[in-house]
Scaffold this active site. Structure first.
Site, PDB file in Angstrom:
ATOM      1  N   TRP A   4       1.013  -1.004  -0.085  1.00  0.00           N
ATOM      2  CA  TRP A   4       0.128   0.189   0.015  1.00  0.00           C
ATOM      3  C   TRP A   4       0.758   1.072   0.067  1.00  0.00           C
ATOM      4  O   TRP A   4       0.535   2.385  -0.611  1.00  0.00           O
ATOM      5  CB  TRP A   4      -1.015   0.072   1.126  1.00  0.00           C
ATOM      6  N   ASP A  49      -1.978   6.578   6.415  1.00  0.00           N
ATOM      7  CA  ASP A  49      -2.985   5.762   5.593  1.00  0.00           C
ATOM      8  C   ASP A  49      -3.201   4.882   6.765  1.00  0.00           C
ATOM      9  O   ASP A  49      -2.246   4.079   7.004  1.00  0.00           O
ATOM     10  CB  ASP A  49      -2.484   4.989   4.792  1.00  0.00           C
ATOM     11  N   LYS A  85     -12.249  -1.847   6.529  1.00  0.00           N
ATOM     12  CA  LYS A  85     -11.490  -2.842   7.548  1.00  0.00           C
ATOM     13  C   LYS A  85     -11.855  -2.665   8.955  1.00  0.00           C
ATOM     14  O   LYS A  85     -12.340  -3.821   9.626  1.00  0.00           O
ATOM     15  CB  LYS A  85      -9.864  -2.397   7.411  1.00  0.00           C
TER      16      LYS A  85
HETATM   17  C1  LIG Z   1      -7.218  -2.028   2.012  1.00  0.00           C
HETATM   18  C2  LIG Z   1      -6.102  -0.919   1.901  1.00  0.00           C
HETATM   19  C3  LIG Z   1      -5.985   0.037   1.217  1.00  0.00           C
HETATM   20  C4  LIG Z   1      -6.917   0.092  -0.225  1.00  0.00           C
HETATM   21  O1  LIG Z   1      -7.934   0.627   0.310  1.00  0.00           O
HETATM   22  P1  LIG Z   1      -9.297   0.710  -0.917  1.00  0.00           P
HETATM   23  O2  LIG Z   1     -10.394   1.303  -0.149  1.00  0.00           O
HETATM   24  O3  LIG Z   1      -9.355  -0.433  -1.529  1.00  0.00           O
HETATM   25  O4  LIG Z   1      -8.621   1.810  -1.850  1.00  0.00           O
HETATM   26  C5  LIG Z   1      -5.008   0.985   1.266  1.00  0.00           C
HETATM   27  N1  LIG Z   1      -4.294   0.856   2.343  1.00  0.00           N
HETATM   28  C6  LIG Z   1      -4.298  -0.093   3.501  1.00  0.00           C
HETATM   29  C7  LIG Z   1      -3.405   0.217   4.477  1.00  0.00           C
HETATM   30  C8  LIG Z   1      -5.169  -0.938   3.253  1.00  0.00           C
HETATM   31  O5  LIG Z   1      -5.422  -1.894   4.378  1.00  0.00           O
END
Ligand SMILES: *Cc1c(COP(=O)(O)O)cnc(C)c1O
Length: 360
Positions: free
Chosen positions: A102, A172, A196
């Site tokens: 990511w 993030d 999540k």
């Molecule tokens: C799942 C995830 C993403 C991607 O998220 P989307 O909503 O599918 O764009 C980005 N960063 C992390 C840390 C993730 O766990």
């Protein structure tokens, strides 16, 4: 069929109480005569849903008044571009720590808009640790400093935040938001996809310090400017109304549990159950260095690929699903987000003991 123990990395398990409440309100929300899905986002009944969701999130995370909460769409992946489009506006430089897939995606999007400086990386060890950061390498002139606080695929987490001084720290937090107490004032911007730890897919939460808004170039599309969403109370266009409603119920569920301090204790208890078992086992082993282990995503291996596959298959029969690890790590990964009950982790550990005894 019984509900399964769902260890999916995302979209992932939601609190059963929340699903039951949503089911009971499905046809007629609070005497409105319709489902939340069918309502105008401009109706007063829906405005209440959004403002309560925001108030709950502010209370849970203790979000200071000089931060805006935005309910957006497009996932964390859209934020990979939206952050540089809005923040890479002065020196057009940003510092990044590369802690996984990511982070790499965030880096490659940011490179489209300015100069990216990679401060440190753990790629040479399949990202199984969080690299030590040398503050002398930080660019004091950078427009921001980006980290992925919890690395969903590899199971690592930043236990100590870098001190970036006046350079805004951008995080993030998709896979660990609301899992442990954090000090929002240490960040310039936090973003997280909801699927999540907050609710259904389709909602992306952004928490942004007000002084970082309003500097995007005029050519940046309206939908990609934080200030436009903020000025319109996240209603510049139709927001993901049902996802916001469910996230609001999840926030209330957390408040009723006793807030983030309370869920953090439970999360520590759940993760310890699994890590303590992995540490004493000479059959299963964790893949991450001890000091950087995530509370949310726990990858582990058996002694062979064949046994990994047998474990996953036997687990499915017993009601433990989505345990297959990401292809870049292999083996298994148990994602034990807030809504995974302690009993689910205990049942998994009991099954692992049994599997170990049968296959050693
Ligand atoms: C799942 C995830 C993403 C991607 O998220 P989307 O909503 O599918 O764009 C980005 N960063 C992390 C840390 C993730 O766990």
């Amino acid at each position: 069929m019984e509900r399964l123990y769902n260890f999916s990395a995302g979209p992932s398990v939601l609190p059963e109480e929340v699903l039951k409440q949503a089911a009971s309100e499905m046809l007629n929300y609070e005497d409105s005569g319709m489902s939340v899905m069918e309502m105008s986002h401009r109706s007063s009944v829906y405005e209440n849903i959004v403002s309560e969701a925001e108030a709950s999130l502010r209370q849970l995370m203790n979000i200071p008044d000089n931060y805006k909460v935005l309910f957006l769409q497009g996932g964390a992946s859209t934020q990979f571009a939206m952050v540089p489009l809005n923040l890479m506006v002065n020196s057009k430089k940003a510092d990044f720590v590369n802690t996984g897939a990511w982070s790499k995606k965030a880096i490659s999007e940011a490179k489209k808009f300015g100069q990216v400086n990679i401060i440190a990386s753990s790629e040479e060890a399949t990202f199984n640790y969080i690299p030590k950061l040398d503050p002398n390498a930080f660019d004091k002139d950078a427009d921001y400093f980006h980290i992925t606080t919890n690395n969903t695929i590899y199971g690592t987490v930043f236990k100590n935040l870098p001190d970036t001084g006046d350079v805004p720290l951008v995080a993030d937090m998709s896979s660990n938001i609301l899992s442990e107490v954090i000090d929002v004032s240490k960040f310039g911007l936090i973003y997280a996809g909801a699927q999540k730890n907050m609710g259904p897919a389709g909602l992306t939460v952004v928490i942004i310090r007000e002084d970082l808004m309003g500097k995007a170039e005029a050519s940046v599309p309206s939908m990609l400017q934080y200030s436009i969403h903020a000025e319109n109370g996240s209603m510049y266009n139709t927001p993901p109304t049902y996802s916001i409603y469910i996230a609001g119920l999840v926030f209330k569920w957390l408040q009723n549990l006793g807030g983030i301090e309370a869920i953090e204790k439970i999360n520590n208890q759940k993760a310890s159950l699994l890590y303590d078992f992995l540490d004493q086992s000479d059959f299963f082993k964790g893949t991450v260095v001890k000091e950087d282990r995530s509370l949310m995503n726990i990858p582990f291996l058996t002694p062979s690929k064949e046994l990994d596959a047998a474990f996953i298959k036997e687990g499915e029969k017993r009601g433990f699903v989505n345990l297959k690890g990401h292809r870049s790590v292999g083996g298994m990964r148990a994602s034990i987000y807030n809504a995974m009950p302690v009993e689910g982790v205990q049942a998994l550990v009991d099954f692992m003991k049994e599997f170990e005894a049968a296959h050693k």
